[in-house]
Enzyme design. Structure first.
Site, PDB file in Angstrom:
ATOM      1  CB  CYS A   1     -92.195  61.989  24.336  1.00 13.41           C
ATOM      2  SG  CYS A   1     -92.871  63.333  25.342  1.00 13.41           S
TER       3      CYS A   1
ATOM      4  CB  ALA B   1     -96.678  64.168  24.686  1.00 19.19           C
TER       5      ALA B   1
ATOM      6  NE  ARG C   1    -104.987  65.913  23.307  1.00 21.23           N
ATOM      7  CZ  ARG C   1    -105.600  65.350  24.361  1.00 21.23           C
ATOM      8  NH1 ARG C   1    -105.635  65.955  25.519  1.00 21.23           N
ATOM      9  NH2 ARG C   1    -106.179  64.185  24.219  1.00 21.23           N
TER      10      ARG C   1
ATOM     11  CG  HIS D   1    -102.172  57.098  25.295  1.00 22.20           C
ATOM     12  ND1 HIS D   1    -102.126  56.715  23.980  1.00 22.20           N
ATOM     13  CD2 HIS D   1    -102.147  58.448  25.294  1.00 22.20           C
ATOM     14  CE1 HIS D   1    -102.101  57.793  23.213  1.00 22.20           C
ATOM     15  NE2 HIS D   1    -102.109  58.852  23.983  1.00 22.20           N
TER      16      HIS D   1
HETATM   17 FE1  CFM Z   1    -106.941  59.365  20.973  1.00 20.17          FE
HETATM   18 FE2  CFM Z   1    -106.150  60.348  18.916  1.00 20.17          FE
HETATM   19 FE3  CFM Z   1    -104.691  60.413  21.155  1.00 20.17          FE
HETATM   20 FE4  CFM Z   1    -106.963  61.856  20.936  1.00 20.17          FE
HETATM   21 FE5  CFM Z   1    -105.467  63.982  20.257  1.00 20.17          FE
HETATM   22 FE6  CFM Z   1    -104.677  62.443  18.267  1.00 20.17          FE
HETATM   23 FE7  CFM Z   1    -103.219  62.543  20.446  1.00 20.17          FE
HETATM   24 MO1  CFM Z   1    -103.325  64.590  18.882  1.00 20.17          MO
HETATM   25  S1  CFM Z   1    -108.071  60.650  19.626  1.00 20.17           S
HETATM   26  S2  CFM Z   1    -106.191  60.671  22.528  1.00 20.17           S
HETATM   27  S3  CFM Z   1    -107.385  63.942  21.272  1.00 20.17           S
HETATM   28  S4  CFM Z   1    -105.166  58.798  19.885  1.00 20.17           S
HETATM   29  S5  CFM Z   1    -105.479  64.388  18.218  1.00 20.17           S
HETATM   30  S6  CFM Z   1    -105.654  60.922  16.938  1.00 20.17           S
HETATM   31  S7  CFM Z   1    -102.563  62.485  18.452  1.00 20.17           S
HETATM   32  S8  CFM Z   1    -103.599  64.489  21.136  1.00 20.17           S
HETATM   33  S9  CFM Z   1    -102.644  60.970  21.772  1.00 20.17           S
END
Ligand code: CFM
Length: 550
Positions: A68, A71, A102, A202
């Site tokens: 989500c 997160a 994580r 993000h």
């Molecule tokens: Fe970038 Fe990723 Fe992500 Fe990531 Fe991660 Fe991820 Fe994630 Mo899990 S590199 S920041 S450190 S998009 S592994 S593939 S899914 S937490 S949001």
């Protein structure tokens, strides 16, 4: 005929059938939608690749791997900072489950330095707040946190119910900032339901950190060749290895967003001379905004994979253009590569020809293909949970991406050059020189151009499609996350978690590459998984069917 007897090349060539197999289970409308998200790769001249549908809502009823917006904001982008005190405004589960699962690590510089990452702080919303509002409880929580820790900064993170009942987290933040003027207090409207995945979180995180934190402190770090790494989150100690290498090269890492980071490094990040972007998906917004406001150029790098890491270091040295630095970086690479090569050759003998599949969030499905290539393994299929078209096809498609209602939901900041602090870091001639060296400023070519023709690229993979992949391709290793791990392993294939790294790491940099080679060697060459019998193979399976009242 068992899938194992076919060569990898044959299997990849047959991807159209695998795709059909996946689609035929769906009702026609769903199949039409999924067909646009399951693409057979074809790389033409100038990195032209087929179009893929991405960053759209998951179809209700499908078991997705996604998370989500909360997160993406709290867990991913802000989570790894150690001295921004983070309060989850919401029911306790959101705070608890986003707390260090994580495996993001940190290392305070001195004994007295604050590290709030070991705490999970939440307003622990109850029914009473859902009915009468939770702002009062939030303000009390902030007061309590200040009393206990008096941090430099406090971040407040909204969860779903906060948005539903209409608590104004921003006004609460402003009010408390007036009460505590020496603390930077800011809030994120990152309710879980915002957008279609954690990707929205993000963007929300990038916006707030950019508007409320970056540029707050004029305190450049001392040292030569100062740059920031954007999109590195210190999972399993990756950042420690990257810091070690950068140090050895004599460069200055000003700040990392956000692995092993501190508030003041964010606040003064605008004083650095370059941004390098590791995870394009989670932080490209920040790179763009810092370029527009402060004139800091950015380019894409990748510290996953020994060759990719070496190439990234060379690119950074080339950017600064200092001969001594270029020589020193070359020397460091040469020294590090001795051990890397020794282990790589040894492991490659046992791994050559094996196959992998990668289904991770937004960047790792691309980055980790480098490591597999280095030990002779083929990536047969890959995809992102929540990547956008540019992560697949490259940033060249950005102008043609249609903005839908879900995307419009997330604020797009209008950023202009800072009249006093905008400073171009390179003159035009230098920039032209960099382009000649194939240093593409502000660009990312995406995952698809790096993958073999006919491999299946699947966006937002679901459980049913994963099963088809497993049955047909029988990969030697499947890379995904905890939700997939045991289903895959019960069918006799090892699963490597590329989110948390299971209990291992680091995998970045040179020593990280060695760790990864060794671990893959153990996983794909262990026979233990072949002895696994799934429960449904050992015991009679219970089957049921629905009877509908007509
Ligand atoms: Fe970038 Fe990723 Fe992500 Fe990531 Fe991660 Fe991820 Fe994630 Mo899990 S590199 S920041 S450190 S998009 S592994 S593939 S899914 S937490 S949001």
């Amino acid at each position: 005929m068992s899938a194992k007897k076919e060569s990898t090349a044959d299997l990849i060539a047959d991807s159209a059938h695998v795709r059909e197999e996946m689609l035929k289970k769906y009702p026609p409308k769903v199949a039409r939608r999924r067909a646009k998200q399951i693409v057979i790769n074809k790389v033409e001249q100038a990195e032209q690749v087929p179009e893929i549908l991405a960053n759209t809502r998951t179809i209700p009823g499908i078991l997705t791997m996604r998370g989500c917006a909360y997160a993406g904001c709290k867990g991913v982008v802000l989570g790894p900072t150690r001295d921004i005190l983070q309060i989850t405004h919401g029911p306790i589960g959101c705070g608890f489950y986003s707390w260090l699962t994580r495996r993001n690590q940190t290392r305070p510089k001195g004994d007295g330095d604050p590290n709030f990452m070991t705490y999970a702080m939440s307003t622990d919303m109850q029914e009473e707040e859902i009915i009468f509002g939770g702002e009062k409880k939030l303000k009390k929580a902030i007061e309590e946190a200040v009393e206990l820790f008096h941090p430099k900064a406090i971040g407040i993170f909204a969860t779903c119910p906060v948005g539903l009942i209409g608590d104004d987290v921003h006004s609460a933040a402003r009010e408390m900032e007036e009460k505590y003027p020496d603390i930077n207090i800011f809030a994120f409207s990152c309710e879980g339901y915002k957008g279609v995945s954690q990707s929205a979180g993000h963007h929300i995180a990038n916006n707030k950190v950019f508007s409320d934190v970056v540029g707050q402190l004029e305190k450049p770090k001392e040292g030569e060749f100062r740059f920031n790494i954007l999109g590195e989150y210190n999972i399993g100690g990756d950042a420690f290895e990257i810091e070690r290498i950068i140090d050895a090269c004599g460069m200055t890492l000003h700040s990392t967003f956000s692995g092993n980071s501190e508030y003041e490094e964010f606040a003064s990040a605008h004083t650095a001379d370059l941004n390098v972007v590791m995870c394009h998906r989670s932080i490209n917004y920040m790179a763009d905004m810092m370029e527009k406001r402060y004139g800091i150029p950015w380019f894409k790098i990748n510290f996953i994979g020994a060759a990719a890491c070496a190439k990234s270091l060379r690119k950074i040295a080339d950017y600064f253009g200092d001969e001594k630095l270029i020589e020193r970086v070359k020397k460091v690479i040469a020294e590090e590569m001795v051990e890397v090569e020794r282990v790589r050759q040894e492991v490659r003998e046992r791994c050559e020809g094996k196959t992998a599949m990668l289904f991770v969030g937004g960047s790792r499905a691309h980055h980790y293909q480098e490591l597999f290539k280095e030990i002779g393994m083929t990536t047969m299929s890959a995809g992102y949970e929540f990547g956008h078209r540019d992560d697949y096809e490259g940033r060249k498609v950005l102008p043609s991406i249609t903005v839908d209602a879900d995307t419009r939901n997330i604020e797009e900041l209008t950023v202009e050059a800072d009249p006093a602090r905008y400073r171009p870091r390179q003159d035009e001639a230098a920039v032209a020189g960099l382009q000649e060296k194939d240093l593409r400023l502000g660009d990312y070519e995406g995952m698809m151009p790096d993958m073999l023709d006919n491999t299946l690229i699947i966006d937002d993979l679901n459980h049913h499609e994963a099963e088809v992949l497993m049955e047909r391709y029988k990969p030697d290793v499947f890379c995904a996350g905890i939700k997939e791990k045991y289903v895959i392993q019960k069918s006799g294939v090892p699963l490597k978690q590329l989110h948390s790294y299971d209990y291992s790491g680091p995998y970045a940099g040179f020593r990280g590459a060695i760790n990864f080679y060794r671990e893959m060697d153990r996983l794909v060459n262990s026979r233990i998984f072949k002895y696994v019998k799934a429960p449904w193979e050992k015991n009679p399976e219970l089957a049921g069917s629905y009877v509908w009242n007509k």
